[in-house]
Design a protein around this motif. Structure first.
Motif, short mmCIF file in Angstrom:
data_model
loop_
_atom_site.label_atom_id
_atom_site.label_comp_id
_atom_site.label_asym_id
_atom_site.label_seq_id
_atom_site.Cartn_x
_atom_site.Cartn_y
_atom_site.Cartn_z
N GLY A 1 0.79 -1.23 0.00
CA GLY A 1 0.00 0.00 0.00
C GLY A 1 0.82 1.27 0.00
N CYS A 2 1.73 1.40 0.96
CA CYS A 2 2.54 2.62 1.07
C CYS A 2 3.47 2.76 -0.12
CB CYS A 2 3.38 2.59 2.35
SG CYS A 2 2.43 3.03 3.80
N ARG A 3 4.03 1.63 -0.52
CA ARG A 3 4.98 1.67 -1.64
C ARG A 3 4.28 2.19 -2.89
NH1 ARG A 3 7.20 -3.79 -1.77
NH2 ARG A 3 5.41 -4.27 -3.07
N ASP A 4 3.05 1.73 -3.11
CA ASP A 4 2.33 2.15 -4.30
C ASP A 4 2.04 3.64 -4.26
OD1 ASP A 4 2.48 -0.43 -5.03
OD2 ASP A 4 0.38 -0.93 -4.61
N ILE A 5 1.79 4.16 -3.07
CA ILE A 5 1.43 5.57 -2.96
C ILE A 5 2.68 6.46 -2.93
CG2 ILE A 5 0.37 7.32 -1.47
CD1 ILE A 5 -1.59 5.11 -0.58
N PHE A 6 3.67 6.06 -2.12
CA PHE A 6 4.81 6.95 -1.88
C PHE A 6 6.03 6.61 -2.71
CE2 PHE A 6 2.46 7.04 2.19
CZ PHE A 6 2.07 8.36 2.14
#
Lengths: 339, 279, 223
Positions: A328-333
């Motif tokens: 999740g975070c990787r995809d966003i940030f």
């Protein structure tokens, strides 16, 4: 990422359960549970509920591992208090925190509030445009356990175990994950903190822990029942490959549409108990005047399925869920730069 | 008053370490005695100790480079002397960094720095990494691993930003392999040594998680055995026998305070000391 | 237009790392009386392409101010220099000694551009304490990771904050400015090499050659 194991006292680490648990004293069964929580979107709609719900969720989190909510500390983040509306938001947030602490109260001392032992206030949080951040009360809760060995991770444990919903979804999805990320709207009907209900549910779950019934417990918060069950599936021993079929027919008495059942964020718990305890758990919840729904049995197929009677509404492979959860975070940030 | 380390394992407390207390407790679980040695005490008292452990943490706040300042400390002159004479020495995490920067591991040429514990190389992330991993026991001949069976798969936590064993000198790695100086290798939950992340959590060359000197009395390990000494420390969802044991132990404090997967490192020391007639 | 810029970043507060290095050198590694000054900077060598020079420097300056991977205004001072800049230009002269030796030594001293200010700083401890026997030489030693991919994320970070300009290459490391006493510059260079490269427990401190490399980017005799 930080060192969650230093001192060697860890029983449950961050992410393993709704609260972290440590065994602080050699040779003693006393345990401490810690949780930090907050949701700015509720406060944006209703700053009073924002404060109250943050306390409810933090208390629920430590109850999930069997601990009695015993003290909170707050971190109250608002915009410029010289602006009347912002100060009003702050005042409402504090009122919400105070009401929740008084009305949930200390389970161990009838009539006493959950103490707010410390806190900090951060004002003037605003962008260059002068627009204040959403009212964001963050609550950390400390819970005390007589016996840390009852604390369990949220993951599914064994095939044949039964999932129960302790509590009930209501039609109050405002500010919730489903409205914001799926429908792209905020809504206005934010969950209403029901302190008596919260207290009874918390008491019931702690009692189940003390009786040694609970094999896994997870509270309902962002993303509702479906997200909670998905997180329980993701949290299991990956070599076990356990799955679950959620039949909405089991929740028909709520009278809600499927998406409201699945994503309502009304405070509640999902617990995993061994098979054959229906009568005992029903009696316990009836005695505590808490709603209880039997959701079904954990199966040995590594997938999560939603059905409504004979109709299949959705199905995910466990692996799919795990990948989505981890990235999740990787995809966003994106990928962080390193030193 | 001079402190007495007779029959004790000395846990060296450099300024900035933070794992010394639980390391001492973990040593005591196998029936050994342990005491803390403050870095600026008279090193001569260490002559009486039966073994030395350099615990994890941030000696000298990791200034300049993890472990390097402690490596130059006066107490390390004494540790060098005792280690060269065969005393068992274990460096855990930051302690391992100290041993590598001291040139005791691999110690092909004693005190010569032949390795580095370099910043982790990971997939999609960088910096500090704290997680349970798997390691495979490659050498039972060291002072700290005799109680394990060869090839044992050990779940154990790591918590570091600089744990990647690396050398510029190919001959060093070759010699380490030939001499049996690779003690632990990172692997997956089934024991397969896989060089890619996450099985190899930090990009360590040849998946090295722990290495020793030629004689096997000095071991430098990045994973934390004192965080895997009690069953309660084991995560419930580990996909192995330890995870199952942990789940079965729920509700039973005696079981959960029982042995975890890393306690054998300390049990091995006790066995070695008894064999050697030291205890 | 292509340009080479240098970013030097130092601490406004006392640099405890440098203090510890000083104490380790003088108290544990026998450099008492030889080591005369020690300073430490973060260093970035930035190759950049842009429309025109001033605007490009402006953009880089804005980016490094915004990103704490480069500077944190609360604790750092910094100097952004165009390679070939006479760093003394535009200064009041007070801080002349604080500037990059490599810049001071650069052959082309035509004034191009420099941004930011190197605030007052001190050697730890003040150079030249005690009796001096030989000559003083100062070396700027750049220590970098051996692996290029440890530096490139800084390039991505900068480019993420730039609009017109584009960073095409970056060198990211730490510069230790080491001042030592020696008979001549060759001897001094040998001493400095011995201090930088950790060869054994008793030799060297500042870098581990198994994952780092270093180069002397400037050296000069101090008067």
């Amino acid at each position: 990422m930080y060192d969650s194991e230093v001192q060697g006292r860890a029983v449950l680490r961050p992410g393993e359960a709704d609260a972290g648990v440590i065994a602080p004293i050699d040779g003693k069964s006393v345990g401490l549970a810690f949780s930090v929580d907050g949701n700015p979107f509720y406060g944006l709609i209703d700053p009073y509920q924002g404060g109250a719900l943050a306390v409810c969720e933090a208390a629920r989190n430590v109850a999930s591992v069997g601990a009695v909510p015993s003290a909170i500390t707050d971190c109250l983040n608002y915009g410029n208090p010289e602006i009347e509306e912002v100060f009003w938001e702050f005042k409402e947030g504090v009122r919400g925190v105070g009401d929740a602490c008084r009305k949930i109260g200390l389970l161990t001392e009838e009539g006493y509030p959950i103490p707010v032992v410390s806190g900090n206030v951060s004002f003037y949080n605003q962008g260059k445009s002068g627009k204040a951040i959403p009212p964001s009360p963050i609550i950390a809760c400390v819970g005390v356990l007589d016996d840390w060995s009852v604390s369990r991770s949220i993951g599914f444990k064994d095939e044949g175990d039964v999932l129960y919903l302790v509590g009930e979804p209501l039609d109050e999805l405002g500010g919730g994950e489903y409205y914001r990320t799926v429908l792209g709207t905020f809504g206005g009907n934010v969950p209403k903190a029901d302190f008596i209900r919260e207290r009874r549910q918390i008491e019931s779950v702690i009692e189940m822990h003390r009786l040694g019934w609970i094999k896994a417990a997870h509270d309902i918060s962002s993303g509702g029942i479906l997200t909670a069950i998905a997180e329980m599936a993701i949290g299991q021993d990956p070599s076990n490959g356990l799955g679950f079929v959620l039949d909405l027919a089991e929740l028909a008495p709520t009278g809600l549409e499927p998406e409201k059942i699945l994503f309502s964020e009304t405070g509640a718990f999902i617990v995993e108990l061994p098979a054959g305890m229906e009568r005992e758990v029903l009696a316990l919840c009836a005695r505590n005047r808490v709603r209880l729904y039997r959701l079904g049995e954990i199966n040995s197929f590594p997938r999560l399925e939603v059905i409504d009677g004979s109709e299949r509404l959705a199905i995910w492979e466990l692996e799919e869920l795990r990948t989505a959860y981890d990235s999740g975070c990787r995809d966003i940030f994106g990928v962080p730069a390193g030193r | 008053m001079k402190r007495n380390f007779s029959r004790k394992v000395a846990v060296i407390q450099f300024p900035g370490v933070n794992c010394e207390y639980e390391t001492a407790r973990a040593i005591r679980t196998v029936g050994l005695e342990a005491g803390l040695f403050r870095w600026n005490e008279d090193p001569a008292v260490l002559d009486d100790a039966v073994a030395i452990v350099l615990p994890g943490g941030f000696s000298y706040q990791d200034r300049i480079r993890a472990g390097v300042v402690a490596a130059k400390d006066r107490v390390m002159d004494k540790v060098s002397e005792l280690a060269a004479a065969g005393m068992p020495v274990l460096g855990i995490c930051n302690g391992a960094q100290v041993l590598v920067e001291s040139g005791f591991v691999p110690g092909l040429q004693w005190e010569s720095v032949e390795l580095a514990l370099a910043p982790n190389i990971m997939e999609d992330r960088s910096g500090y990494y704290c997680r349970w991993v798997y390691s495979r026991l490659e050498e039972t001949g060291t002072a700290w691993t005799g109680s394990f069976s060869e090839g044992a798969v050990i779940p154990i936590p790591i918590a570091h930003a600089e744990g990647r064993f690396v050398t510029e000198n190919e001959k060093v790695l070759k010699a380490m392999k030939e001499n049996g100086q690779i003690v632990l290798r990172y692997c997956d939950s089934t024991g397969v040594v896989d060089g890619s992340f996450p099985a190899n959590p930090n990009g360590s060359m040849d998946n090295i998680a722990a290495a020793c000197n030629r004689e096997g009395n000095v071991v430098a390990m990045m994973p934390h055995p004192e965080r895997a000494t009690w069953l309660r420390q084991v995560p419930e969802n580990l996909p192995d026998e330890w995870g199952r044991r942990r789940r079965k132990g729920a509700g039973n404090i005696d079981l959960l305070e029982g042995e975890g997967p890393g306690r054998k490192f300390f049990a091995s020391l006790l066995e070695r000391l008894k064999q050697g007639g030291v205890l | 237009m292509k340009a080479k810029l240098e970013l030097w970043v130092g601490l406004k507060v006392i640099d405890l790392v440098t203090q510890t290095a000083w104490m380790t050198f003088t108290e544990k590694l026998n450099y008492e009386g030889i080591l005369r000054g020690l300073r430490r900077y973060s260093y970035f060598g930035i190759e950049v392409e842009g429309e025109e020079f001033e605007g490009t420097v402006e953009e880089i300056d804005r980016a490094i101010q915004l990103d704490s991977a480069f500077t944190n205004q609360n604790k750092h001072f910094y100097r952004l220099l165009a390679a070939g800049t006479d760093a003394l230009a535009g200064q009041d002269g007070r801080h002349g000694d604080d500037l990059s030796l490599s810049v001071l030594l650069a052959s082309d001293s035509s004034s191009l551009s420099s941004r930011g200010t190197l605030a007052i700083e001190r050697d730890y401890p003040a150079a030249g304490r005690g009796e001096r026997n030989g000559r003083l030489f100062s070396f700027d030693c750049l220590i970098r990771p051996s692996l290029r991919d440890r530096e490139l994320p800084y390039m991505e970070r900068l480019n993420g904050r730039l609009d017109g300009a584009k960073v095409t290459d970056i060198v990211a490391g730490e510069v230790w400015r080491i001042t030592v006493e020696g008979a001549d510059i060759e001897e001094a260079a040998n001493i400095v090499d011995g201090m930088v490269v950790t060869r054994s427990r008793r030799e060297g401190l500042l870098m581990n050659p198994h994952y780092q490399r270093y180069e002397v980017i400037a050296s000069k005799e101090l008067s």
